[in-house]
Motif scaffolding. Structure first.
Motif, PDB file in Angstrom:
ATOM      1  N   ILE A 169       0.814  -1.224   0.000  1.00 27.95           N
ATOM      2  CA  ILE A 169       0.000   0.000   0.000  1.00 27.95           C
ATOM      3  C   ILE A 169       0.852   1.281   0.000  1.00 27.95           C
ATOM      4  CG2 ILE A 169      -1.930   1.161   1.205  1.00 27.95           C
ATOM      5  CD1 ILE A 169      -2.985  -1.551   1.993  1.00 27.95           C
ATOM      6  N   THR A 170       2.133   1.136   0.331  1.00 27.23           N
ATOM      7  CA  THR A 170       2.993   2.318   0.404  1.00 27.23           C
ATOM      8  C   THR A 170       3.046   3.101  -0.916  1.00 27.23           C
ATOM      9  OG1 THR A 170       4.306   1.402   2.182  1.00 27.23           O
ATOM     10  CG2 THR A 170       5.388   3.034   0.816  1.00 27.23           C
ATOM     11  N   ALA A 171       3.157   2.392  -2.046  1.00 21.09           N
ATOM     12  CA  ALA A 171       3.261   3.093  -3.328  1.00 21.09           C
ATOM     13  C   ALA A 171       1.993   3.906  -3.604  1.00 21.09           C
ATOM     14  CB  ALA A 171       3.528   2.101  -4.456  1.00 21.09           C
ATOM     15  N   GLY A 172       0.829   3.337  -3.290  1.00 24.17           N
ATOM     16  CA  GLY A 172      -0.440   4.042  -3.493  1.00 24.17           C
ATOM     17  C   GLY A 172      -0.528   5.286  -2.619  1.00 24.17           C
ATOM     18  N   VAL A 173      -0.020   5.166  -1.391  1.00 26.33           N
ATOM     19  CA  VAL A 173      -0.026   6.323  -0.484  1.00 26.33           C
ATOM     20  C   VAL A 173       0.887   7.415  -1.057  1.00 26.33           C
ATOM     21  CG1 VAL A 173       0.607   7.143   1.828  1.00 26.33           C
ATOM     22  CG2 VAL A 173      -0.611   4.974   1.569  1.00 26.33           C
ATOM     23  N   GLY A 174       2.033   7.005  -1.596  1.00 25.94           N
ATOM     24  CA  GLY A 174       2.961   7.960  -2.208  1.00 25.94           C
ATOM     25  C   GLY A 174       2.301   8.672  -3.384  1.00 25.94           C
ATOM     26  N   ARG A 175       1.615   7.899  -4.219  1.00 25.20           N
ATOM     27  CA  ARG A 175       0.910   8.489  -5.357  1.00 25.20           C
ATOM     28  C   ARG A 175      -0.134   9.491  -4.891  1.00 25.20           C
ATOM     29  NH1 ARG A 175      -3.640   8.506  -6.105  1.00 25.20           N
ATOM     30  NH2 ARG A 175      -4.152   6.451  -5.286  1.00 25.20           N
ATOM     31  N   SER A 176      -0.878   9.076  -3.864  1.00 21.57           N
ATOM     32  CA  SER A 176      -1.954   9.927  -3.364  1.00 21.57           C
ATOM     33  C   SER A 176      -1.399  11.215  -2.734  1.00 21.57           C
ATOM     34  CB  SER A 176      -2.762   9.134  -2.337  1.00 21.57           C
ATOM     35  OG  SER A 176      -3.670   9.951  -1.681  1.00 21.57           O
ATOM     36  N   TYR A 177      -0.255  11.077  -2.074  1.00 20.30           N
ATOM     37  CA  TYR A 177       0.404  12.231  -1.438  1.00 20.30           C
ATOM     38  C   TYR A 177       0.756  13.280  -2.495  1.00 20.30           C
ATOM     39  CZ  TYR A 177       4.210  14.814   0.851  1.00 20.30           C
ATOM     40  OH  TYR A 177       5.025  15.799   1.349  1.00 20.30           O
ATOM     41  N   ILE A 178       1.287  12.801  -3.622  1.00 22.75           N
ATOM     42  CA  ILE A 178       1.691  13.731  -4.677  1.00 22.75           C
ATOM     43  C   ILE A 178       0.450  14.283  -5.379  1.00 22.75           C
ATOM     44  CG2 ILE A 178       2.952  13.941  -6.859  1.00 22.75           C
ATOM     45  CD1 ILE A 178       4.639  11.464  -5.851  1.00 22.75           C
ATOM     46  N   GLU A 179      -0.438  13.366  -5.782  1.00 19.22           N
ATOM     47  CA  GLU A 179      -1.588  13.762  -6.585  1.00 19.22           C
ATOM     48  C   GLU A 179      -2.568  14.621  -5.785  1.00 19.22           C
ATOM     49  OE1 GLU A 179      -3.410  10.307  -8.224  1.00 19.22           O
ATOM     50  OE2 GLU A 179      -4.472  11.432  -9.779  1.00 19.22           O
ATOM     51  N   GLY A 180      -2.706  14.306  -4.490  1.00 16.76           N
ATOM     52  CA  GLY A 180      -3.672  15.022  -3.659  1.00 16.76           C
ATOM     53  C   GLY A 180      -3.107  16.305  -3.055  1.00 16.76           C
ATOM     54  N   GLY A 181      -1.911  16.672  -3.433  1.00 18.26           N
ATOM     55  CA  GLY A 181      -1.329  17.915  -2.925  1.00 18.26           C
ATOM     56  C   GLY A 181      -1.083  17.895  -1.427  1.00 18.26           C
ATOM     57  N   LEU A 182      -0.844  16.707  -0.866  1.00 14.77           N
ATOM     58  CA  LEU A 182      -0.688  16.611   0.589  1.00 14.77           C
ATOM     59  C   LEU A 182       0.626  17.233   1.071  1.00 14.77           C
ATOM     60  CD1 LEU A 182      -2.128  13.033   1.190  1.00 14.77           C
ATOM     61  CD2 LEU A 182      -3.149  15.211   1.843  1.00 14.77           C
ATOM     62  N   ALA A 183       1.512  17.557   0.114  1.00 15.96           N
ATOM     63  CA  ALA A 183       2.791  18.165   0.481  1.00 15.96           C
ATOM     64  C   ALA A 183       2.570  19.510   1.159  1.00 15.96           C
ATOM     65  CB  ALA A 183       3.661  18.323  -0.755  1.00 15.96           C
ATOM     66  N   SER A 184       1.412  20.141   0.906  1.00 17.73           N
ATOM     67  CA  SER A 184       1.181  21.439   1.535  1.00 17.73           C
ATOM     68  C   SER A 184       0.535  21.297   2.912  1.00 17.73           C
ATOM     69  CB  SER A 184       0.320  22.311   0.622  1.00 17.73           C
ATOM     70  OG  SER A 184      -0.896  21.643   0.396  1.00 17.73           O
ATOM     71  N   SER A 185       0.352  20.048   3.395  1.00 19.90           N
ATOM     72  CA  SER A 185      -0.230  19.916   4.741  1.00 19.90           C
ATOM     73  C   SER A 185       0.833  20.188   5.795  1.00 19.90           C
ATOM     74  CB  SER A 185      -0.849  18.542   4.987  1.00 19.90           C
ATOM     75  OG  SER A 185      -0.598  17.645   3.973  1.00 19.90           O
ATOM     76  N   LEU A 186       0.357  20.264   7.021  1.00 23.38           N
ATOM     77  CA  LEU A 186       1.258  20.455   8.146  1.00 23.38           C
ATOM     78  C   LEU A 186       2.168  19.232   8.248  1.00 23.38           C
ATOM     79  CD1 LEU A 186       1.538  22.537  10.427  1.00 23.38           C
ATOM     80  CD2 LEU A 186       0.018  21.100  11.799  1.00 23.38           C
ATOM     81  N   MET A 187       3.473  19.449   8.353  1.00 23.21           N
ATOM     82  CA  MET A 187       4.418  18.330   8.397  1.00 23.21           C
ATOM     83  C   MET A 187       4.926  18.124   9.822  1.00 23.21           C
ATOM     84  SD  MET A 187       4.875  16.895   5.481  1.00 23.21           S
ATOM     85  CE  MET A 187       3.830  17.195   4.093  1.00 23.21           C
ATOM     86  N   PRO A 188       5.241  16.921  10.240  1.00 18.71           N
ATOM     87  CA  PRO A 188       5.123  15.708   9.443  1.00 18.71           C
ATOM     88  C   PRO A 188       3.675  15.268   9.286  1.00 18.71           C
ATOM     89  CG  PRO A 188       5.877  15.181  11.663  1.00 18.71           C
ATOM     90  CD  PRO A 188       5.803  16.669  11.579  1.00 18.71           C
ATOM     91  N   LEU A 189       3.416  14.608   8.168  1.00 18.40           N
ATOM     92  CA  LEU A 189       2.085  14.081   7.883  1.00 18.40           C
ATOM     93  C   LEU A 189       2.073  12.625   8.333  1.00 18.40           C
ATOM     94  CD1 LEU A 189      -0.672  14.510   6.568  1.00 18.40           C
ATOM     95  CD2 LEU A 189       0.361  13.865   4.389  1.00 18.40           C
ATOM     96  N   LYS A 190       1.229  12.337   9.318  1.00 18.60           N
ATOM     97  CA  LYS A 190       1.250  10.995   9.925  1.00 18.60           C
ATOM     98  C   LYS A 190      -0.010  10.232   9.527  1.00 18.60           C
ATOM     99  CE  LYS A 190       2.736  10.973  14.202  1.00 18.60           C
ATOM    100  NZ  LYS A 190       2.995  11.297  15.634  1.00 18.60           N
TER     101      LYS A 190
END
Ligand code: ATP
Ligand code: MG
Length: 422
Positions: free
Chosen positions: A81-102
């Motif tokens: 499931i890690t690869a899907g989470v990585g895809r979703s992180y990039i595609e869903g713009g999660l990089a702009s969330s408060l870090m670290p994202l847990k």
């Protein structure tokens, strides 16, 4: 009759309480670590796994369920499931969330493997992912999540094995050292390791072939080849684990099955469930997000197999709570009684009470037998006599005591949510 596909399992209504219990504990533990749930699709574009898992791994080379869909796209049932989470992180713009994202997830994974105890073709993983921090406190925190989870479930006798496989810089030098060591041994090793020797010699350390395991014992240790940054990082991870009073052993042969790991890798291993003893595996994968086309983002996490965990709970004789039994069973005779009981049951259930009624037109005697079998705490009997006298009988099934209650009073308490039987 059509049989279940090889390597898959049903969870029967008799056993599902075990899964629900484990899932409840997962949610509880996740809460104390402020991990938020992420859900991604069960299938993804095949390319995601080629890039995110790596084409020198067994998963990608041998184990994927890949097919063309009706639109001629290559689709793969997720093997992890890690690869899907990585895809979703990039595609869903999660990089702009408060870090670290847990984050955490629970879901099914698919691998075309030889089915055996602890190895299925559809299995389930609980996993966590922490994005956006390079700090060794994160590596240590991830390990303590798994440790905390096992302890909450009452699992003992697990060994925590940790290692560092360095970064691409220190690994380059280590690869050379490995190649030098394996070259004269190659003819005594399995065919796959011959290929691994060319593509990714680190993989050889993960081989399950007995001949290769024996040779691996003397292989040079990655820990002697770490660069200063990786070395210091590993020292700090260990110091935080020690601060948590978490027992661990260092095992330089742990490399993990996926290509994307960097620095810390770890496993929780049991000696009690046979050959497939690794219940949980994880580590740091600082290269993954960039590999998937996002901005370089450090990440660390683990995947834990729920089927293996359930085997482990059984081997430790952990008593899993079965959930609540029926509180009130309405034993009825005749249409009027059935209608009354049905109304009471609906009202009580809407108040959260666990109530059962007869669905099989059984005799009073067999309704009591049934109530006994489902462990009902109380049986309220309603038949012609009770309707005529307008008094119901309530039997306490634990001590067999009986008491009467006027129908009007029962009805009032029932509909007002005030019925107490204790
Ligand atoms: P193994 O070395 O046993 O094949 P792995 O390294 O392939 O494991 P991971 O990809 O790290 O396993 O998956 C994490 C966890 O998922 C494992 O520790 C295990 O508990 C579980 N798991 C992996 N593959 C299977 C499978 N085929 N059936 C059941 N559980 C599995
Ligand atoms: Mg595997």
């Amino acid at each position: 009759m059509i049989n279940i596909p090889k390597g898959t399992k049903d969870v029967s209504p008799i056993d599902s309480y075990k899964w629900q219990y484990v899932e409840n504990v997962i949610n509880e533990v996740a809460k104390t670590f402020s991990l938020k749930e992420i859900r991604t699709p069960t299938f993804e574009h095949t390319d995601l796994f080629l890039r995110g898992v790596g084409n020198t791994t067994d998963i990608v080379n041998k184990e994927m369920y890949t097919f063309l869909d009706k639109g001629n796209r290559s689709i793969t049932l997720r093997p992890e499931i890690t690869a899907g989470v990585g895809r979703s992180y990039i595609e869903g713009g999660l990089a702009s969330s408060l870090m670290p994202l847990k984050m955490y997830y629970v879901g099914s994974c698919f691998r075309y493997e030889k089915p055996q105890a602890g190895r299925l073709r559809e299995f389930h993983q609980f996993g966590i992912e922490i994005y956006g921090s390079k700090s060794p406190t994160c590596d240590a925190e991830v390990i303590t999540v798994a440790d905390n989870f096992f302890k909450k479930l009452g699992v003992s006798n697990l060994q925590v094995k940790i290692n560092s496989i360095g970064c691409p810089i220190c690994r380059k030098e280590y690869h050379l050292a490995l190649k030098e060591f394996f070259k004269p041994n190659l003819e005594n090793m399995c065919k796959t390791c011959g290929e691994r020797f060319e593509t990714n010699p680190l993989r050889i350390l993960d081989c399950k072939d007995e001949k290769c395991i024996a040779i691996n014992k003397n292989a040079p240790s990655i820990l002697d080849h770490l660069c200063t940054e990786c070395h210091d990082h590993f020292e700090e991870v260990k110091s935080y684990l020690t601060a948590s009073k978490l027992d661990f052993v260092i095992d330089p042969r742990i490399v993990r099955g996926l290509d994307y790991y960097t620095k810390t890798v770890f496993e929780f291993v049991s000696m009690n469930i046979g050959a497939q003893g690794t219940v949980c595996g994880g580590g740091r994968y600082d290269g993954l997000v960039e590999e998937l086309g996002g901005k370089a983002t450090p990440a660390v996490g683990f995947g834990l197999g729920i089927e293996r965990l359930l085997m482990l709970l059984e081997s430790c004789n952990v008593d899993i709570p079965k959930g609540d039994d029926c509180e009130i069973y309405f034993a009825t005779m005749g249409e009027t009684a059935k209608h009354k009981a049905f109304g009471y049951a609906t009202a009580l259930r809407s108040q959260g009470r666990i109530v059962e009624i007869d669905h099989s037109d059984r005799s009073f005697k067999s309704q009591f037998k049934y109530a006994n079998k489902i462990n009902a705490k109380y049986v309220v009997s309603i038949g012609d006599n009770e309707l005529e006298s307008m008094v119901f009988k309530i039997k306490n099934m634990q001590d067999s005591s009986e008491k009467d209650i006027p129908m009007a009073e029962f009805e009032k308490l029932c509909f007002e949510g005030l019925l107490r039987l204790e």
